[in-house]
Design an enzyme around this catalytic site. Sequence first.
Site, PDB file in Angstrom:
ATOM      1  CB  SER A 268      36.164 -24.227  29.845  1.00 24.32           C
ATOM      2  OG  SER A 268      35.652 -23.469  28.864  1.00 24.32           O
TER       3      SER A 268
ATOM      4  CG  HIS B  93      39.936 -25.194  28.092  1.00 22.59           C
ATOM      5  ND1 HIS B  93      40.922 -25.910  27.450  1.00 22.59           N
ATOM      6  CD2 HIS B  93      38.699 -25.088  27.269  1.00 22.59           C
ATOM      7  CE1 HIS B  93      40.326 -26.465  25.930  1.00 22.59           C
ATOM      8  NE2 HIS B  93      38.952 -25.817  26.055  1.00 22.59           N
TER       9      HIS B  93
ATOM     10  CG  ASP C  23      36.537 -23.421  25.213  1.00 23.44           C
ATOM     11  OD1 ASP C  23      37.061 -24.515  24.487  1.00 23.44           O
ATOM     12  OD2 ASP C  23      35.745 -23.540  26.292  1.00 23.44           O
TER      13      ASP C  23
ATOM     14  CG  MET D 161      33.969 -20.979  20.293  1.00 23.70           C
ATOM     15  SD  MET D 161      32.191 -21.711  20.975  1.00 23.70           S
ATOM     16  CE  MET D 161      32.808 -22.799  22.551  1.00 23.70           C
TER      17      MET D 161
ATOM     18  CG  HIS E 268      39.561 -25.989  22.261  1.00 25.68           C
ATOM     19  ND1 HIS E 268      38.361 -26.308  22.650  1.00 25.68           N
ATOM     20  CD2 HIS E 268      39.668 -26.323  21.001  1.00 25.68           C
ATOM     21  CE1 HIS E 268      37.837 -27.287  22.015  1.00 25.68           C
ATOM     22  NE2 HIS E 268      38.530 -27.425  20.708  1.00 25.68           N
TER      23      HIS E 268
ATOM     24  CG  MET F 172      36.614 -25.183  19.176  1.00 29.12           C
ATOM     25  SD  MET F 172      35.202 -25.134  20.075  1.00 29.12           S
ATOM     26  CE  MET F 172      36.261 -24.146  21.292  1.00 29.12           C
TER      27      MET F 172
ATOM     28  CG  MET G 206      36.267 -31.311  20.663  1.00 32.51           C
ATOM     29  SD  MET G 206      36.423 -30.143  21.911  1.00 32.51           S
ATOM     30  CE  MET G 206      34.714 -30.180  22.777  1.00 32.51           C
TER      31      MET G 206
ATOM     32  N   GLY H 252      31.348 -26.145  20.448  1.00 31.57           N
ATOM     33  CA  GLY H 252      30.589 -25.046  20.381  1.00 31.57           C
ATOM     34  C   GLY H 252      29.686 -24.448  21.674  1.00 31.57           C
ATOM     35  CG  PHE H 253      26.506 -24.455  22.274  1.00 33.83           C
ATOM     36  CD1 PHE H 253      26.180 -23.028  22.216  1.00 33.83           C
ATOM     37  CD2 PHE H 253      26.616 -24.944  21.141  1.00 33.83           C
ATOM     38  CE1 PHE H 253      26.012 -22.378  21.090  1.00 33.83           C
ATOM     39  CE2 PHE H 253      25.918 -24.290  20.081  1.00 33.83           C
ATOM     40  CZ  PHE H 253      25.864 -23.076  19.997  1.00 33.83           C
ATOM     41  N   GLY H 254      29.115 -24.914  26.193  1.00 35.21           N
ATOM     42  CA  GLY H 254      29.197 -25.592  27.507  1.00 35.21           C
ATOM     43  C   GLY H 254      27.958 -26.217  28.051  1.00 35.21           C
ATOM     44  N   GLY H 255      28.085 -26.985  28.799  1.00 32.02           N
ATOM     45  CA  GLY H 255      26.933 -27.701  29.604  1.00 32.02           C
ATOM     46  C   GLY H 255      26.229 -28.638  28.892  1.00 32.02           C
TER      47      GLY H 255
ATOM     48  CG  ASP I 230      36.919 -29.282  25.782  1.00 30.96           C
ATOM     49  OD1 ASP I 230      36.087 -28.827  26.651  1.00 30.96           O
ATOM     50  OD2 ASP I 230      37.240 -28.229  24.938  1.00 30.96           O
ATOM     51  N   GLY I 231      34.506 -31.401  27.240  1.00 29.62           N
ATOM     52  CA  GLY I 231      33.085 -31.519  27.263  1.00 29.62           C
ATOM     53  C   GLY I 231      32.382 -32.487  28.165  1.00 29.62           C
ATOM     54  N   GLY I 232      31.618 -31.912  28.767  1.00 31.74           N
ATOM     55  CA  GLY I 232      30.441 -32.791  29.807  1.00 31.74           C
ATOM     56  C   GLY I 232      31.599 -33.363  30.901  1.00 31.74           C
TER      57      GLY I 232
ATOM     58  N   GLY J  98      33.870 -26.769  32.269  1.00 34.44           N
ATOM     59  CA  GLY J  98      33.432 -25.483  32.259  1.00 34.44           C
ATOM     60  C   GLY J  98      32.309 -25.463  33.255  1.00 34.44           C
TER      61      GLY J  98
HETATM   62  C1  DX5 Z   1      32.748 -26.672  23.971  1.00 31.08           C
HETATM   63  C2  DX5 Z   1      34.136 -26.323  24.602  1.00 31.08           C
HETATM   64  C3  DX5 Z   1      34.337 -26.780  26.237  1.00 31.08           C
HETATM   65  C4  DX5 Z   1      33.333 -26.314  26.926  1.00 31.08           C
HETATM   66  C5  DX5 Z   1      33.170 -27.385  28.017  1.00 31.08           C
HETATM   67  O1  DX5 Z   1      33.001 -26.260  22.492  1.00 31.08           O
HETATM   68  O2  DX5 Z   1      35.264 -26.659  23.754  1.00 31.08           O
HETATM   69  O3  DX5 Z   1      35.665 -26.180  26.649  1.00 31.08           O
HETATM   70  O4  DX5 Z   1      33.505 -25.077  27.636  1.00 31.08           O
HETATM   71  O5  DX5 Z   1      32.119 -26.945  28.769  1.00 31.08           O
HETATM   72  P1  DX5 Z   1      31.353 -28.050  29.648  1.00 31.08           P
HETATM   73  O6  DX5 Z   1      32.484 -28.427  30.756  1.00 31.08           O
HETATM   74  O7  DX5 Z   1      30.405 -27.246  30.370  1.00 31.08           O
HETATM   75  O8  DX5 Z   1      31.052 -29.310  28.872  1.00 31.08           O
HETATM   76 ZN    ZN Z   2      37.431 -26.275  24.791  1.00 34.47          ZN
END
Ligand code: DX5
Ligand code: ZN
Length: 228
Positions: free
Chosen positions: A9, A34, A36, A38, A67, A69, A138, A143-146, A174-176, A196
């Site tokens: 991502s 990927h 994202d 938003m 993706h 959102m 999800m 909404g956010f990475g990390g 997707d996520g974490g 990501g």
């Molecule tokens: C969150 C995104 C993810 C995000 C994942 O809303 O849809 O794609 O970038 O980031 P990580 O892998 O850092 O959790």
């Molecule tokens: Zn995503």
Amino acid sequence: MNGPIISPSILSADFATLGEEVRAVSEAGADWIHLDVMDGHFVPNLTFGPAVIKALRPYSAKPFDVHLMIAPADPYLAAFAEAGADTISVHVEAGPHIHRSLQAIRDLGKRAGIALNPGTPASAVEPLLDLVDLVLVMTVNPGFGGQSFIPSTLETIGRLRAICAGRAIDIEVDGGIGPETVALAARAGANAFVAGNAVFKGGPAGYAERIAAIRAGAAAVGGGPLSC
Ligand code: DX5
Ligand code: ZN
């Protein structure tokens, strides 16, 4: 595609050099890219739209895994298709007419994906499986990475795998996702993995090694076929 699909991502990439980031991560072994999108309404953050995706398209031959959102999504689907998306995923929670959105994506000649938030049950997508090529689970709140992987989503992944049995549908998480959590998700039934932070944190010199570590974490899981 056999074996795990790794979809970095670019939300965690350097936005000042996005084209070069897409090129670098492609050359480092990404299977998909990927993206994202938003809107500050469906999720509490803003990123980019079709113009940026169109500008990034020449930097990679890999499939663009878009993706969305955003709510509503329907007015923008054609623009994302024209921008070079290969798969377009819309959230089941984003509006009352998800069936229509998925039909529209297929009519545009693109792979259709349906995304579920962590609080949405697997059964929400059951009536839609004839219309989808991918289900995106999800594993954090979007909404956010990390953010940290939410373990209760493993049950949703497992249910989806059972519901999708016998169909050519990718189950993407997707996520974490990192080298450890990827194994949990793969064991539960996922075959495509968005990452990501786990790819981009630390800079381009480590992209190949970090993608390989995530791939190894997924591939190390024994058991049945990875795709459902
Ligand atoms: C969150 C995104 C993810 C995000 C994942 O809303 O849809 O794609 O970038 O980031 P990580 O892998 O850092 O959790
Ligand atoms: Zn995503």
